[in-house]
Write an enzyme that holds these catalytic residues in place. Structure first.
Site, PDB file in Angstrom:
ATOM      1  N   ASP A   1       2.126  -8.269  14.378  1.00 50.62           N
ATOM      2  CA  ASP A   1       1.599  -7.381  13.840  1.00 50.62           C
ATOM      3  C   ASP A   1       0.225  -6.650  13.736  1.00 50.62           C
ATOM      4  O   ASP A   1      -1.012  -7.398  13.203  1.00 50.62           O
ATOM      5  CB  ASP A   1       1.316  -7.861  11.854  1.00 50.62           C
ATOM      6  CG  ASP A   1       1.172  -7.230  10.636  1.00 50.62           C
ATOM      7  OD1 ASP A   1       1.044  -6.446  10.732  1.00 50.62           O
ATOM      8  OD2 ASP A   1       1.003  -7.741   9.207  1.00 50.62           O
TER       9      ASP A   1
ATOM     10  N   HIS B   1       4.789  -6.060  11.002  1.00 54.09           N
ATOM     11  CA  HIS B   1       3.744  -5.898   9.741  1.00 54.09           C
ATOM     12  C   HIS B   1       5.582  -6.420   8.901  1.00 54.09           C
ATOM     13  O   HIS B   1       5.115  -6.847   7.712  1.00 54.09           O
ATOM     14  CB  HIS B   1       3.467  -4.645   9.622  1.00 54.09           C
ATOM     15  CG  HIS B   1       2.589  -5.070   8.229  1.00 54.09           C
ATOM     16  ND1 HIS B   1       2.062  -5.893   7.915  1.00 54.09           N
ATOM     17  CD2 HIS B   1       2.769  -3.926   6.866  1.00 54.09           C
ATOM     18  CE1 HIS B   1       1.618  -5.299   6.469  1.00 54.09           C
ATOM     19  NE2 HIS B   1       1.765  -4.384   6.329  1.00 54.09           N
TER      20      HIS B   1
ATOM     21  N   TYR C   1       0.962  -1.815   0.121  1.00 58.48           N
ATOM     22  CA  TYR C   1       0.197   0.101  -0.150  1.00 58.48           C
ATOM     23  C   TYR C   1       0.770   1.287   0.569  1.00 58.48           C
ATOM     24  O   TYR C   1       1.492   1.387   1.343  1.00 58.48           O
ATOM     25  CB  TYR C   1      -1.033  -0.084   1.135  1.00 58.48           C
ATOM     26  CG  TYR C   1      -2.150   1.111   0.455  1.00 58.48           C
ATOM     27  CD1 TYR C   1      -3.657   0.661   0.877  1.00 58.48           C
ATOM     28  CD2 TYR C   1      -1.756   1.685   1.909  1.00 58.48           C
ATOM     29  CE1 TYR C   1      -3.863   1.537   0.127  1.00 58.48           C
ATOM     30  CE2 TYR C   1      -3.260   2.831   1.931  1.00 58.48           C
ATOM     31  CZ  TYR C   1      -4.080   3.130   0.924  1.00 58.48           C
ATOM     32  OH  TYR C   1      -5.541   4.023   1.009  1.00 58.48           O
TER      33      TYR C   1
ATOM     34  N   SER D   1       1.774  -7.554   2.348  1.00 63.67           N
ATOM     35  CA  SER D   1       0.543  -6.137   2.267  1.00 63.67           C
ATOM     36  C   SER D   1      -0.123  -6.240   1.684  1.00 63.67           C
ATOM     37  O   SER D   1      -0.920  -7.363   0.865  1.00 63.67           O
ATOM     38  CB  SER D   1       0.957  -5.549   2.614  1.00 63.67           C
ATOM     39  OG  SER D   1       0.408  -4.479   3.243  1.00 63.67           O
ATOM     40  N   GLN D   2      -0.481  -5.216   1.230  1.00 67.10           N
ATOM     41  CA  GLN D   2      -1.318  -5.310  -0.220  1.00 67.10           C
ATOM     42  C   GLN D   2      -1.260  -6.057  -1.051  1.00 67.10           C
ATOM     43  O   GLN D   2      -2.842  -6.335  -2.239  1.00 67.10           O
ATOM     44  CB  GLN D   2      -1.231  -3.211  -0.366  1.00 67.10           C
ATOM     45  CG  GLN D   2      -2.014  -3.296  -1.605  1.00 67.10           C
ATOM     46  CD  GLN D   2      -2.370  -1.506  -1.965  1.00 67.10           C
ATOM     47  OE1 GLN D   2      -3.174  -0.688  -2.211  1.00 67.10           O
ATOM     48  NE2 GLN D   2      -1.464  -1.658  -3.125  1.00 67.10           N
TER      49      GLN D   2
END
Lengths: 325, 325, 325, 325, 325, 325
Positions: free
Chosen positions: D275, D305, D93, D189-190
């Site tokens: 996370d 994360h 992201y 992540s994204q």
């Protein structure tokens, strides 16, 4: 995290700003102190079991502003006799007199020691306080103590505190174990600001030891730091937009810079160049105006508001040994 | 800003977790301490002018881990004679021994007092330290002290510190003014963790006074708090992903919970329910495993890592008066 | 959040401060490097399965300061033959050599590439480190690496690191696939500071590429930024109030500004005007003193400590293509 | 600063929440993808001088959602021949495709590599982006991308992104150097959330490698973390109080949990127990619903994360070597 | 926490910086506005039940940029007759038109009041927005609105907003209850920046009331504050390193300083000396260039970006009473 | 940044905690209110030029606690006749009565509206206050108002405030334009807590509208949130370790939960599930104990302490239309 927060040291050493002093400054304080003395009663020194054996400890209650009871601790080395020189300590912002065993240094150095509680303060999570601050006027103010009664010198909080502080010296001088000609005042931060006030209001002090003093050169302080507690002034003026002139008029009666011009006892200041709480130019403004010739200032180049911390004490003892004989 | 950070008090009082203890725990420590004693030389107590008059002050250098010199302060009331009970103090994380006048309480209460510097520490902005920590292995570690040599019990930092701490008791007991049967160990936070280690390693202590002790019940600590210094462990394991097992194997030799099961001297712990630095379940894990029957714990419900601060001292003196006769 | 943190660019371009250099600077370094070379053994290059197919990867161990083993990675394109120019990379503060596939850029550009681990570092949560930093002196220091052994140039941490870095170039030059006349040194932040040291200590480098270099012009850095890691110096000096002179005397041996005056290889610096970690005036102080005529500096007006990040690489390749032929 | 942010691992392993899936989920996506393919034109692969010599680099433009141009990088090892397996990477992201030399790992491991730019993103201070995101509806939304068009599945931002991602696989498969039966999708992540969407929408993938995936199990995510970017949803719903139902109805079409039930390719997830950005229960919700039997998840107990960061790569290569033959 | 953030007041009063204005500034805006008017349709004023009884409330939809629908509220005192002077309000960054009862002041003062929604905004947690911002180009941008389409004046976000704002005045003037010769524009922060744009683009305004205006003197703003939203520009330029010139070229068409030179209506600005969001030098740059002679600026010395807050309103009414007759 | 801060909604709906109520609760309050009424004088309503034309504005001074003057604003629609229902508003913590044009909503809805200043407050940077809070006892307290006089119910700050609030209803009822049978009390946060107190102390209210009320279920509040202002209690108790019992004994007289059991007027509460300032379980504790059958609570699932903000108003008007006829 620290860095330089003000001018370079060379410029600070020469900084002698114009002062903004009310015409009736001396009268205001003479009246205030006199009224307090008139209604005062003798200080009480009650023995206190602090679980200590080398120090006699007393829970003190003396008459402060308007004769109101102010608390303190009185500590005196258990194995010394006769009249001793006495150090009177004023406390940093937010703290109270705490517990007696938190104040052992001056006693261990052989001095009688009176610690004055700061009225109303002492509920901030560390040193506890025990002295009420009756405020029958109760003007709206920003949380904290710095803007209480700000728009009127008669009702301003520090009128009560500074008067208490003068009366604390009276109480010390009246104690049979204290030599009244050898009383020293000291304190850090707010305690340093109170020290300067007493230095300007009380005659015959043996020495004056303000560390990183607060309560000096207010207008510049509000412009160059966003740290507490000067920030309380900013927050008040941000809300009460019409009170700027009245506030600074009041503060003229309470500015360490103005007290310094009246102070003649030997002095050792301290200042820290990375101190955002009491920026160095506000400290030098008072120091450079201080009226004694026997004066010095310890400059801590890499410190913040902790200033010299425990490292200032040996320097202070050196001065006391010299001036107290 | 504080709030409850762990279980409710009722659950804490009953919390007796399983322990993870290496089979050679006792052998590891017996060897380590013996080696230090074998190469040790007598402690030096050099008079120090701390500008004090009611307290005799000595700058101490004693033989710690591997005979390495460890610094400390020794303070003894100037007007008392004969052998005195002695309090040995260990210091909180990051601080060093500071200056002598910062350690006046126990002396003022009539005890001899030995303050042990913590090797390597004492450069964090407050109490200054003076003791080197030679580290000829020098494994990579997270800034700070908690993960030095973490993957090997032989090279782990606290092996050196805990050995120093045992040797500090030896040094105190060897001093002619100290009654070796009346030695008390104490400290807050890291000092409390060291206190527990000494309580498990040294016989014949008169009392053990750990305040809000650190260095207990490591795995849970790493899971429930993001505060320093336990966070150093997390940061290390976050980087060295393969070292989790080795790290906790090492920590088994250094866990206050394991030392507590070997400790039999009378004790008074303290714990604070809003302490995110040393969460209360890690403290109760050690307290509930502590092997003495003469034990108590002061619970401070609305405090953080400051715990009882100065309010714990009178309770500690009460215990000492009882057990020291 | 970023804004200008230092003087305007025009003033920076002309900033050529006086230097504070110890008289025995060259002797100090000649001795240090010579001692390391004398006890050195040939570097080991062990094949490492990094799951890569276009890059040969070697786990390197070479003799650094005092002959101590220092780790690194050596990467060389799998499909090229003969001697290649070699880039030696030094790493930013806190990071270690990480994993080989995190260092693919220079190899992909056709260069041999040696990445030097930074002793002791590499446990901060990102790039992992594998090189111990034996410290048999172990003076007290602020958490981190910047103040280790600060009061004595012999024991100062960067004496060991800079020597490692010189020896890394030696190791590269000795490799049969490296053209010893075409060695380039580079690194960002701490890596840039190390790069400058090597540029001043090693002859015959083909190019020097320091990005947003750290470890330059220390005194100004401590006064104008409160960011880490220069802040470690401030914290140390804030605690060890008496060590200011000794500390800056030591730092004179380790200042990029002093190394720059001895550096003659073609260079391309980078600097960012919103970089509070390595403020631009400290970078320009080194750049403006850099002794080569073939020199340039990329100025990133809207960047912080990331500087040019990946955008600097094409500019660096342009320089290398020109100077490496 | 990290600590456990969700349930203990044992509970996470068994967590199989009910799903909230719109009845026309498959139809919605079939229509969307079909429309994009219908208007699509062949992808362009333009040679790009990235200053690299061991990697061929192409600046890619392919037809994404509604045939709109989407940018990317295509990297292929310079010294390999024939059709290669291809990894398609989706980005985290806020980041864009950056520069080609920032994406060398998969190529160095011997794979063709297509990196898809994320439309509209890539202006957050790090990886730069180059793909517009035309939004002719333009509903009000919270800064960022997560709430664009949130109240209508037709206009929701991730409808466009997920379609781009499917089309990126199409583009890779159509390239003459790519083996269309050996395409792998991955991202963190994204990028991991997009990976899951593609895993549910595209047949015949060779492997699916989502790291710490975002965009899963939205409602729980909004309730248990205050970290960005899930917080964008909270901020939107905090403002548009009447849109809660419409928002979650839309999100049903975009939930990794729903895509996971349709995914059958071999997979290796990763998750980190500390996370707070993509809390582990939201990741396990998708993993536990993932429909393949050849599946595994790497659990990083002390990471936030960043998850496995570079340490996940060797595990991924192991899987690819196994499934790609 | 507030302190002075810019030059002293004396310097601010004289600050008249050079302007950077595109040659076709007037043509650009004339074309843009004309196109909007050509495709515009009459504004709709639909009665809205806001649960109020003394104020008539209308939900407004008027034709803004490119004829796109823009929402607003129109409030008019229920008990007044005939044509009234009308205040048009533009809203601060991030907020939308909210709810009608949040905009009662000007109506209560006897004016008709049109509040313009800001396209795309109004999802930040407070005032809700209802106006889409179709963006068929959709260039990558930093989260927020300030960098949308930044590299091209045609696609820049504020081209659409400023055009909406001009058309809002058109809509107000066309309302049968509004006296078109007595229209006033106002707003704070972003609303103040829009106010300045309208002041430069629309003839015949009765008064212009910009409070602590944003969108002025961009380059200096990016250099002296790290506060949002100017920081969005910094973040964009930090990522898109090559776009600096194009960005500032675009911003030349949208700078309040340039609009101010074209503004001739009577005006009352406000500025706050502790405002880090819209630093006072950027406000004075516009004020000092403002082309009217009937101009004044209220300076709030101890305020941040809240400026005068409710205290500015009485001063504004004074001006309106004077100029509206 | 927001997330759930307390139990899930289902549990909250059933939460009916035991109450801790002093035996003389009713007597305490009956005496207090009676004393205030006995010394009270008629309220003054002085016309005030707020620059408004549709609203009549009066600067109010009425007799509050101990007959002390309390300020307020009284607004009444200019074009309505006869007796109107009246809304009495109490203000959130830290704010004062501000300026009249900041309180236009209820008047615009057709109600008379009395806004009560909160004594001592109103210097926090936003709504200004004008009412002193004489405190002749002045016990030490944490900055702010919540711990003033905490250890004695007679001197506790909210004894004065709640009495003022009861007297504000008296003042409203005595106004010739107010229908005394149709008085409604409302307020958010502290205003909601005061509303609950009045609901328990005053008979015959037409409706009670507490939004996200503060001052409820104190002990749980101190344990589950570290947000201000409940944190003032924690800080006080952290300092004054011996005052825990006295403090909670006092708070028993001031707990919204206890007032709620005495409240019978129709009510609409609001609560927000992400409200860390007034956690939802403390609000539901009061709501579930509220003694009326005509009661409802609006639950805002994605909001913090702003609760429903302007969106609560239409719901409140609906209730008032129903109960006021």
């Amino acid at each position: 995290m620290d860095m330089l927060v003000d001018w370079p040291l060379e410029r600070l050493r020469d900084y002698l700003p114009d002062r903004d002093e009310p015409a009736d400054f001396d009268e205001f304080w003479a009246d205030t102190v006199q009224q307090a003395r008139e209604v005062g009663t003798p200080a009480l020194f009650e023995p206190y079991d602090a679980r200590l054996s080398t120090m006699e400890v007393y829970d003190v209650t003396f008459s402060g502003f308007a004769g109101q009871p102010v608390r303190g601790w009185f500590l005196i080395p258990a194995h010394l006799d006769g009249r001793l020189p006495c150090v009177v300590t004023y406390i940093g912002y937010g703290g109270g007199r705490g517990l007696p065993h938190e104040w052992l240094t001056w006693g261990a150095a052989g001095y009688a020691h009176l610690v004055m509680d700061t009225r109303g303060q002492g509920s901030n999570g560390y040193f506890v306080g025990d002295t009420p601050d009756p405020d029958p006027v109760g003007l709206p103010h920003t949380p904290g103590f710095m803007t209480r009664g700000l728009t009127d010198p008669q009702s301003y909080y520090y009128r009560r505190v500074f008067t208490d502080a003068v009366r604390a010296v009276d109480a010390a001088r009246e104690h049979p174990r204290v030599d009244p000609d050898r009383v020293v005042v000291t304190g850090a931060s707010q305690g340093g600001g109170i020290t300067l006030a007493v230095a300007g209001l009380v005659d015959g002090l043996a020495a004056v030891l303000p560390d990183v003093p607060f309560l000096c050169h207010y207008r510049r302080a509000t412009e160059i730091t966003d740290a507490m507690p000067y920030q309380e002034l900013v927050t008040y003026l941000k809300t009460h937009r019409g009170d700027v002139d009245a506030a600074f008029r009041t503060l003229g009666y309470f500015d360490g810079v103005n007290f310094a011009t009246r102070a003649t006892a030997p002095t050792l200041f301290s200042v820290a160049l990375m101190d955002a709480v009491c920026p160095p130019s506000t400290v030098f403004a008072a120091y450079n105006h201080y009226a004694a010739t026997d004066k010095d200032i310890t400059v801590w180049p890499y410190n913040g508001h902790e200033g010299g911390a425990g490292w200032q004490f040996p320097r202070q003892v050196e001065l006391l040994r010299r001036v107290l004989g």
